[in-house]
Scaffold this motif. Sequence first.
Motif, short mmCIF file in Angstrom:
data_model
loop_
_atom_site.label_atom_id
_atom_site.label_comp_id
_atom_site.label_asym_id
_atom_site.label_seq_id
_atom_site.Cartn_x
_atom_site.Cartn_y
_atom_site.Cartn_z
N SER A 347 0.52 -1.19 0.16
CA SER A 347 -0.08 -0.31 0.16
C SER A 347 1.14 1.31 0.12
O SER A 347 0.57 2.28 -0.54
N GLN A 348 1.90 1.59 0.31
CA GLN A 348 3.36 2.27 0.73
C GLN A 348 3.82 2.36 -0.41
O GLN A 348 4.33 3.21 -0.09
N ILE A 349 4.34 1.24 -1.05
CA ILE A 349 4.73 1.59 -2.26
C ILE A 349 4.95 3.22 -2.95
O ILE A 349 3.73 3.15 -4.04
N PRO A 350 5.48 3.23 -3.32
CA PRO A 350 5.75 4.96 -4.41
C PRO A 350 5.46 4.41 -5.80
O PRO A 350 5.71 3.18 -5.98
N PHE A 351 4.27 4.68 -6.63
CA PHE A 351 3.94 4.62 -7.83
C PHE A 351 4.73 5.75 -9.06
O PHE A 351 5.87 6.44 -8.49
N GLY A 352 4.84 6.12 -10.28
CA GLY A 352 5.12 6.87 -10.61
C GLY A 352 4.93 6.98 -11.99
O GLY A 352 3.62 5.84 -12.63
N GLY A 353 5.00 8.15 -12.26
CA GLY A 353 4.32 8.02 -14.36
C GLY A 353 2.99 8.41 -14.18
O GLY A 353 2.43 9.32 -13.21
N LYS A 354 2.18 10.40 -15.85
CA LYS A 354 1.22 10.04 -15.33
C LYS A 354 0.56 9.81 -16.47
O LYS A 354 1.17 8.55 -17.95
N ILE A 355 -0.49 9.65 -17.41
CA ILE A 355 -1.70 9.41 -18.12
C ILE A 355 -2.56 10.10 -18.17
O ILE A 355 -3.41 10.82 -17.04
N SER A 356 -3.85 10.22 -19.32
CA SER A 356 -4.81 11.15 -19.66
C SER A 356 -5.38 10.65 -18.79
O SER A 356 -5.89 9.15 -18.81
N ARG A 357 -6.98 10.90 -18.58
CA ARG A 357 -8.17 11.10 -17.39
C ARG A 357 -9.09 10.58 -18.92
O ARG A 357 -9.71 10.07 -18.05
N LYS A 358 -8.49 10.98 -19.91
CA LYS A 358 -9.88 10.33 -20.92
C LYS A 358 -9.98 8.65 -20.77
O LYS A 358 -10.66 8.25 -21.64
N VAL A 359 -8.45 7.82 -21.36
CA VAL A 359 -8.67 6.58 -21.34
C VAL A 359 -9.75 5.79 -20.84
O VAL A 359 -9.81 5.91 -19.30
N SER A 360 -10.14 4.99 -20.98
CA SER A 360 -10.85 3.64 -20.38
C SER A 360 -9.75 3.10 -19.01
O SER A 360 -9.37 3.06 -19.64
#
Length: 389
Positions: A347-360
């Motif tokens: 649960s506390q592992i750091p994630f990363g990246g960006k992605i559009s909120r338009k994708v399914s």
Amino acid sequence: MDEIYFQSLLDKYRKNEISAGELSELTAAVNTGVYDETVKASVQASLESGEQQWDKTRQQVVFGEILRQIEAEAPVRRIMPEKRRWLAAAAAVLVILTIGWYTVNRLKTGQVRDNQVAVQDVAAGRPGAVLMLANGSKIVLDTAGNGTVASQAGVDIVLNNGALAYEHGALDEAGAEALNTVLTPRGRQFSIVLPDGSKVWINAESSLRFPVQFSGKERQVQLTGEAYFEVAENASQPFKVLVNNKTEVLVLGTSFNINAYAGQPRAKATLITGKVNIRSGKAAAVLVPGQEASIAGDITVVDNADINKAIAWKNGAFDFNNTTIEELAAQLERWYDIEVTYDQHISQIPFGGKISRKVSLKTLVRLMDGTGLDFRLAEGRKLIITERK
């Protein structure tokens, strides 16, 4: 825009150092098609250099999904020649996915697998809200047409292409007593122009309560959840946001974001421009641009806050940089109106990246497949996140 400047914007974007204004320039330039070859070379170089750490099979999956999204959004479009299809995919990758789904270093990286159960896809959230008038009646704005949707205390409430505005003539004292509320359920967000001209973008699963007309010594609104404000300046009538009935944010004319969802350990107020005073119980702080207040009874001020991350939702993107799996799950639940479960030890592992909120949701899951975690869709609008074995 010359080629050198365009390339510099590409480099900033890849390093996550681009400003909001520069991102707008880059997006506009990409959409012209003039820089297709540069985009193609940049994306290909990134995919092959190890920044992505995807094999050829993974690259094909990503491009396939991007192409599917492009064609799904424009079903009447003629089929593009192969070269144009590839370049469109490359441009879409640039805009939709920042180069580098990185992190989860403590987990082993797995191979691309088709482990998804055949379940119905979940569409991305969209503009929509419910307007609750002072008399308690409700108007579903998703289905309302353009034009005046209601009138109260001499004020016309007008809907125009998914945005709500309050247009009034002569000041009516009854307007200060008439309180309206805009509620955004899961899977919806909405924007509104308040009676004083201030603009507010309201994120999913949030609410904003305000008078039909502002009168008296201050302009007060009440917020739960998350919203981005651009406040109209009026030195004689300060603007106050009451957050969850316990924190006050006082401004004159400025732009800022407040994230204060129920269940979060701390609320956050991020200042973009201007100046704000924050009070929570006996604690108080003053923010200047670029600072962020972390609030939980006490107030901790963070300098050099990640402003782009704070307002990414308003600009149509998820920004998961330095976001824990727990926080990521909460964002996905609100936007896709789903239930997310995950192993507590990750649960506390750091994630990363960006992605559009338009994708399914299904597209988002496939794009996340290279992170070292399993993202699996299940019946009943559920997403299950587990450590890859």
